[in-house]
Design a protein around this motif. Sequence first.
Motif, short mmCIF file in Angstrom:
data_model
loop_
_atom_site.label_atom_id
_atom_site.label_comp_id
_atom_site.label_asym_id
_atom_site.label_seq_id
_atom_site.Cartn_x
_atom_site.Cartn_y
_atom_site.Cartn_z
N PHE A 10 0.83 -1.21 0.00
CA PHE A 10 0.00 0.00 0.00
C PHE A 10 0.86 1.25 0.00
N GLY A 11 0.22 2.40 -0.12
CA GLY A 11 0.92 3.68 -0.10
C GLY A 11 1.24 4.14 -1.51
N GLY A 12 2.52 4.35 -1.76
CA GLY A 12 2.97 4.73 -3.09
C GLY A 12 3.24 6.21 -3.27
N LYS A 13 3.80 6.54 -4.41
CA LYS A 13 4.27 7.90 -4.69
C LYS A 13 3.22 8.77 -5.36
N SER A 14 2.06 8.23 -5.66
CA SER A 14 1.08 9.01 -6.42
C SER A 14 0.27 9.93 -5.51
N GLY A 15 -0.56 10.76 -6.14
CA GLY A 15 -1.44 11.65 -5.40
C GLY A 15 -2.57 10.92 -4.71
N GLU A 16 -2.67 9.61 -4.92
CA GLU A 16 -3.72 8.80 -4.30
C GLU A 16 -3.20 7.96 -3.14
N HIS A 17 -2.10 8.42 -2.55
CA HIS A 17 -1.45 7.71 -1.44
C HIS A 17 -2.43 7.43 -0.30
N GLU A 18 -3.17 8.46 0.12
CA GLU A 18 -4.08 8.31 1.26
C GLU A 18 -5.24 7.36 0.95
N VAL A 19 -5.69 7.37 -0.31
CA VAL A 19 -6.75 6.45 -0.70
C VAL A 19 -6.26 5.01 -0.55
N SER A 20 -5.02 4.78 -0.94
CA SER A 20 -4.43 3.45 -0.84
C SER A 20 -4.36 2.99 0.61
N LEU A 21 -4.02 3.88 1.52
CA LEU A 21 -3.96 3.52 2.94
C LEU A 21 -5.32 3.06 3.44
N ALA A 22 -6.36 3.79 3.04
CA ALA A 22 -7.71 3.43 3.46
C ALA A 22 -8.13 2.09 2.87
N SER A 26 -8.75 -1.55 5.08
CA SER A 26 -10.03 -2.24 4.97
C SER A 26 -9.83 -3.70 4.55
N ILE A 27 -8.96 -3.93 3.57
CA ILE A 27 -8.69 -5.30 3.14
C ILE A 27 -8.08 -6.11 4.27
N TYR A 28 -7.14 -5.53 5.00
CA TYR A 28 -6.52 -6.24 6.12
C TYR A 28 -7.55 -6.62 7.17
N GLN A 29 -8.49 -5.74 7.39
CA GLN A 29 -9.52 -6.00 8.40
C GLN A 29 -10.41 -7.18 8.01
N PHE A 30 -10.71 -7.32 6.71
CA PHE A 30 -11.71 -8.30 6.29
C PHE A 30 -11.14 -9.57 5.66
N ILE A 31 -9.86 -9.63 5.38
CA ILE A 31 -9.29 -10.83 4.78
C ILE A 31 -9.38 -12.00 5.77
N ASP A 32 -9.57 -13.19 5.25
CA ASP A 32 -9.74 -14.39 6.08
C ASP A 32 -8.40 -14.77 6.72
N LYS A 33 -8.24 -14.44 8.01
CA LYS A 33 -6.98 -14.72 8.71
C LYS A 33 -6.78 -16.21 8.98
N GLN A 34 -7.85 -16.99 8.86
CA GLN A 34 -7.71 -18.44 9.02
C GLN A 34 -7.05 -19.07 7.79
N GLU A 57 -5.23 0.35 12.24
CA GLU A 57 -5.63 1.76 12.23
C GLU A 57 -4.46 2.67 11.90
N ASN A 58 -3.25 2.23 12.21
CA ASN A 58 -2.06 3.04 11.92
C ASN A 58 -1.75 3.08 10.43
N ILE A 59 -2.28 2.12 9.69
CA ILE A 59 -2.15 2.19 8.23
C ILE A 59 -3.06 3.29 7.72
N LYS A 60 -4.31 3.26 8.16
CA LYS A 60 -5.30 4.22 7.67
C LYS A 60 -4.93 5.66 8.04
N ASN A 61 -4.42 5.88 9.25
CA ASN A 61 -4.13 7.25 9.67
C ASN A 61 -2.72 7.72 9.29
N GLY A 62 -1.92 6.83 8.70
CA GLY A 62 -0.60 7.22 8.21
C GLY A 62 0.53 7.05 9.19
N ASP A 63 0.23 6.62 10.44
CA ASP A 63 1.29 6.46 11.44
C ASP A 63 2.18 5.25 11.18
N TRP A 64 1.77 4.37 10.26
CA TRP A 64 2.54 3.15 9.98
C TRP A 64 3.98 3.48 9.60
#
Length: 360
Positions: A10-22, A26-34, A57-64
């Motif tokens: 996630f992330g990246g150098k584009s102007g859509e960096h924050e969209v990628s974090l969100a 979300s994917i991390y939250q819902f992916i099947d951890k089993q 949450e640190n991914i979404k808010n940028g603290d990662w």
Amino acid sequence: MKKINVALIFGGKSGEHEVSLASASSIYQFIDKQKYNVFTIGITKEGNWLYYEGDVENIKNGDWEKLSNRNVNINLIPTANKNIGIEFEDNRFEKIDVLFPVLHGPFGEDGSIQGLFEISNIPYVGCGVLSSSVGMDKLICKKVFEQEGLPQVKYTYTTKWDFNKNKDKVLDEIEQKISYPIFIKPANLGSSVGISKAKNREELENGINEALKYDKRVILEEGINAREVEVSVLGNEEVCASVAGEIIPSKEFYDYEAKYLNESSKLIIPAKIDDEMMNKIKNMAIKAFKSIDASGLSRVDFFIEKDTNKIYVNEINTMPGFTNISMYPKLWEATGISYTHLIDKLINLAIKRHNDKCSK
């Protein structure tokens, strides 16, 4: 059964960096951890790759970024001395089975990073090099759609060199070819970044200058009185389309703020259209998907002219947003595929495409 190791990038150098974090959070939250071990890898706006392990949450808010472990080595380039995977401080090594890039815009959705993944010879979610680059380049994509006979609104384009050389001539030519209102878009960007609507020459000039901040080529489209409808597409050789959904923007048009920051935009799923139009739009979405040799996933956007009910293809997005208000997963949910199951399908499609390629 042994779990599959997925690297979520996630992330990246584009102007859509924050969209990628969100999207990634979300994917991390819902992916099947089993079923999956998830390793999160962030790319900073400067292009640095960092391994992060912690609260999603640190991914979404940028603290990662400040919390990342800089002593972990991420190796995606095959060498004589190193395996492809993640090397930890305690000498533990985790092989990556599949890559899940949730990168939007340039350097993530334009074929650049897909080329790296091809060199790494690791399965990855989403479109390949060619389809990613064509889908990202709205101008080239329009030309492909035109060749395929897919209807589009009137458009033209200009370049930074031409506009700076003779601004008045370029503006005259645009006004001769298409009528106001005119939508101005950078040729290579997504999430409605850099897009504006012009109702007169002054706004047209300002809009072009704004779009040129993001790309050296700018597309100009004639605005029509239309409904905005979107369809999600899924598959490799065998492709299916979701029900169509309609967007009622919170602003005059569906710009970056309306998509990601202002939740008052309304999503009507399924769109209020009859079965004949629904099927026609779904078939056009699949045709658009196949026309650029897409694979895995894409979202295809349409206009339906209010006066005539004529359907126009607007654009294709080869790595659409996965935020909690994104249309791509919402459309599949309405079609009968849950968010978690959708993620699973995308990973399976990535592995199948890779295996098919290796078996040739």
